[in-house]
Design an enzyme around this catalytic site. Sequence first.
Site, PDB file in Angstrom:
ATOM      1  N   ARG A  73       0.845  -1.218   0.000  1.00  0.00           N
ATOM      2  CA  ARG A  73       0.000   0.000   0.000  1.00  0.00           C
ATOM      3  C   ARG A  73       0.869   1.252   0.000  1.00  0.00           C
ATOM      4  O   ARG A  73       0.550   2.247  -0.638  1.00  0.00           O
ATOM      5  CB  ARG A  73      -0.940  -0.012   1.220  1.00  0.00           C
ATOM      6  CG  ARG A  73      -2.091  -0.995   1.025  1.00  0.00           C
ATOM      7  CD  ARG A  73      -3.023  -0.995   2.221  1.00  0.00           C
ATOM      8  NE  ARG A  73      -3.673   0.279   2.459  1.00  0.00           N
ATOM      9  CZ  ARG A  73      -4.263   0.617   3.605  1.00  0.00           C
ATOM     10  NH1 ARG A  73      -4.276  -0.244   4.612  1.00  0.00           N
ATOM     11  NH2 ARG A  73      -4.828   1.789   3.749  1.00  0.00           N
ATOM     12  N   HIS A 123      -6.863   7.746  12.331  1.00  0.00           N
ATOM     13  CA  HIS A 123      -6.467   6.344  12.162  1.00  0.00           C
ATOM     14  C   HIS A 123      -4.979   6.185  11.877  1.00  0.00           C
ATOM     15  O   HIS A 123      -4.561   5.158  11.342  1.00  0.00           O
ATOM     16  CB  HIS A 123      -7.319   5.689  11.064  1.00  0.00           C
ATOM     17  CG  HIS A 123      -8.758   5.550  11.458  1.00  0.00           C
ATOM     18  ND1 HIS A 123      -9.777   5.249  10.585  1.00  0.00           N
ATOM     19  CD2 HIS A 123      -9.367   5.676  12.673  1.00  0.00           C
ATOM     20  CE1 HIS A 123     -10.931   5.191  11.222  1.00  0.00           C
ATOM     21  NE2 HIS A 123     -10.710   5.467  12.495  1.00  0.00           N
TER      22      HIS A 123
HETATM   23  P1  OAD Z   1     -15.422   3.125   3.248  1.00  0.00           P
HETATM   24  O1  OAD Z   1     -14.785   2.271   2.235  1.00  0.00           O
HETATM   25  O2  OAD Z   1     -16.208   2.473   4.327  1.00  0.00           O
HETATM   26  O3  OAD Z   1     -16.388   4.170   2.545  1.00  0.00           O
HETATM   27  C1  OAD Z   1     -15.958   4.931   1.458  1.00  0.00           C
HETATM   28  C2  OAD Z   1     -17.063   5.906   1.101  1.00  0.00           C
HETATM   29  O4  OAD Z   1     -16.588   6.727   0.059  1.00  0.00           O
HETATM   30  C3  OAD Z   1     -18.350   5.239   0.598  1.00  0.00           C
HETATM   31  O5  OAD Z   1     -19.454   5.805   1.276  1.00  0.00           O
HETATM   32  C4  OAD Z   1     -18.382   5.604  -0.892  1.00  0.00           C
HETATM   33  O6  OAD Z   1     -19.715   5.774  -1.398  1.00  0.00           O
HETATM   34  C5  OAD Z   1     -17.643   6.927  -0.869  1.00  0.00           C
HETATM   35  N1  OAD Z   1     -17.038   7.317  -2.146  1.00  0.00           N
HETATM   36  C6  OAD Z   1     -16.563   6.540  -3.144  1.00  0.00           C
HETATM   37  N2  OAD Z   1     -16.060   7.302  -4.130  1.00  0.00           N
HETATM   38  C7  OAD Z   1     -16.213   8.592  -3.737  1.00  0.00           C
HETATM   39  C8  OAD Z   1     -15.867   9.850  -4.319  1.00  0.00           C
HETATM   40  N3  OAD Z   1     -15.258   9.940  -5.502  1.00  0.00           N
HETATM   41  N4  OAD Z   1     -16.170  10.974  -3.633  1.00  0.00           N
HETATM   42  C9  OAD Z   1     -16.784  10.908  -2.421  1.00  0.00           C
HETATM   43  N5  OAD Z   1     -17.120   9.747  -1.834  1.00  0.00           N
HETATM   44  C10 OAD Z   1     -16.837   8.605  -2.472  1.00  0.00           C
HETATM   45  O7  OAD Z   1     -14.268   4.050   3.851  1.00  0.00           O
HETATM   46  P2  OAD Z   1     -14.263   4.881   5.209  1.00  0.00           P
HETATM   47  O8  OAD Z   1     -15.605   5.384   5.536  1.00  0.00           O
HETATM   48  O9  OAD Z   1     -13.143   5.829   5.127  1.00  0.00           O
HETATM   49  O10 OAD Z   1     -10.234   2.121   9.246  1.00  0.00           O
HETATM   50  O11 OAD Z   1     -13.870   3.742   6.241  1.00  0.00           O
HETATM   51  C11 OAD Z   1     -13.656   4.080   7.575  1.00  0.00           C
HETATM   52  C12 OAD Z   1     -12.564   3.219   8.140  1.00  0.00           C
HETATM   53  O12 OAD Z   1     -12.860   1.837   7.910  1.00  0.00           O
HETATM   54  C13 OAD Z   1     -11.200   3.414   7.505  1.00  0.00           C
HETATM   55  O13 OAD Z   1     -10.488   4.502   8.020  1.00  0.00           O
HETATM   56  C14 OAD Z   1     -10.523   2.122   7.837  1.00  0.00           C
HETATM   57  C15 OAD Z   1     -11.632   1.173   7.496  1.00  0.00           C
HETATM   58  O14 OAD Z   1     -11.566  -0.067   8.087  1.00  0.00           O
HETATM   59  C16 OAD Z   1      -9.104   1.566   9.692  1.00  0.00           C
HETATM   60  O15 OAD Z   1      -8.292   1.055   8.951  1.00  0.00           O
HETATM   61  C17 OAD Z   1      -8.956   1.667  11.171  1.00  0.00           C
END
Ligand code: OAD
Length: 250
Positions: A73, A123
């Site tokens: 990564r 994180h």
């Molecule tokens: P997710 O993968 O859960 O969610 C990503 C979000 O981004 C989704 O709601 C998509 O619809 C949205 N998305 C995709 N493309 C996009 C774009 N071009 N513009 C805006 N939004 C878009 O990721 P996170 O919510 O960041 O934690 O996940 C939270 C945590 O879960 C991460 O920090 C990580 C993971 O496990 C750890 O590693 C501790």
Amino acid sequence: MNACLDLDMARRWIADAAHVAVLTGAGVSAESGVPTFRDALTGLWANFRPEELATEGAFRRDPARVWDWYQHRRRMLRDVLPNAGHRALAAFQQRYPGRLTLVTQNVDGLHQRAGSEGVLCLHGDLFADRWLDPARACCRLDAAAPGSPPHCDGCGNLVRPGVVWFGEALPFAALEAAERAAHACDVMLVAGTSGQVYPAAGLAHLARRAGARVVIVNPEPTELDDTAHLVLAGTSARLLPELLGGLCNR
Ligand code: OAD
């Protein structure tokens, strides 16, 4: 409501806000080519089980596998660039110092590379190293013996990536500052997160309870939509420049 009217209203709230807090997630880096976690096809957790790669137990069971995955990564991220969403946030901070607090769940460093300062990283940092077990006198990160993972020659302690794994506490100072910002802001912008992971997602609820307007930017529905005053359906590289660029009353 009409999408253009919603965008105008959110722009007005931001223009009038003395303080804006922003919570970002993996989606803000999607348009830089970084996979999110929960996308059904390309998400990291669609292809790997978090408990096999993102827990202390997984690292202790198979340190080489977990280390190599994080090294992969790191290499992948060296080739990507911040996008228009990252840049819009950084430009707003530079134009209006002290007016926007940026809180991120991302570990990719793209907000910082776009020029954002004081980013509250809930994180951790993918590019930071730290010791798995408490460091002894012999443990020096700059002198770790190379390997997969590197280790301390003196005691065998292993180097691990400086990210927060499942089951671990968030960095206390960053979380506390993020909670303060959520409590004090007039507008909270929640961009590119599914809102499934706490305590980060709780910041949106906290802001709402404290009286802020909550605005979501996401092309898909999220777990936080019910908490929001406005849900703007679209990508962050398109909408953040429209929301933050140009107009500001203060
Ligand atoms: P997710 O993968 O859960 O969610 C990503 C979000 O981004 C989704 O709601 C998509 O619809 C949205 N998305 C995709 N493309 C996009 C774009 N071009 N513009 C805006 N939004 C878009 O990721 P996170 O919510 O960041 O934690 O996940 C939270 C945590 O879960 C991460 O920090 C990580 C993971 O496990 C750890 O590693 C501790």
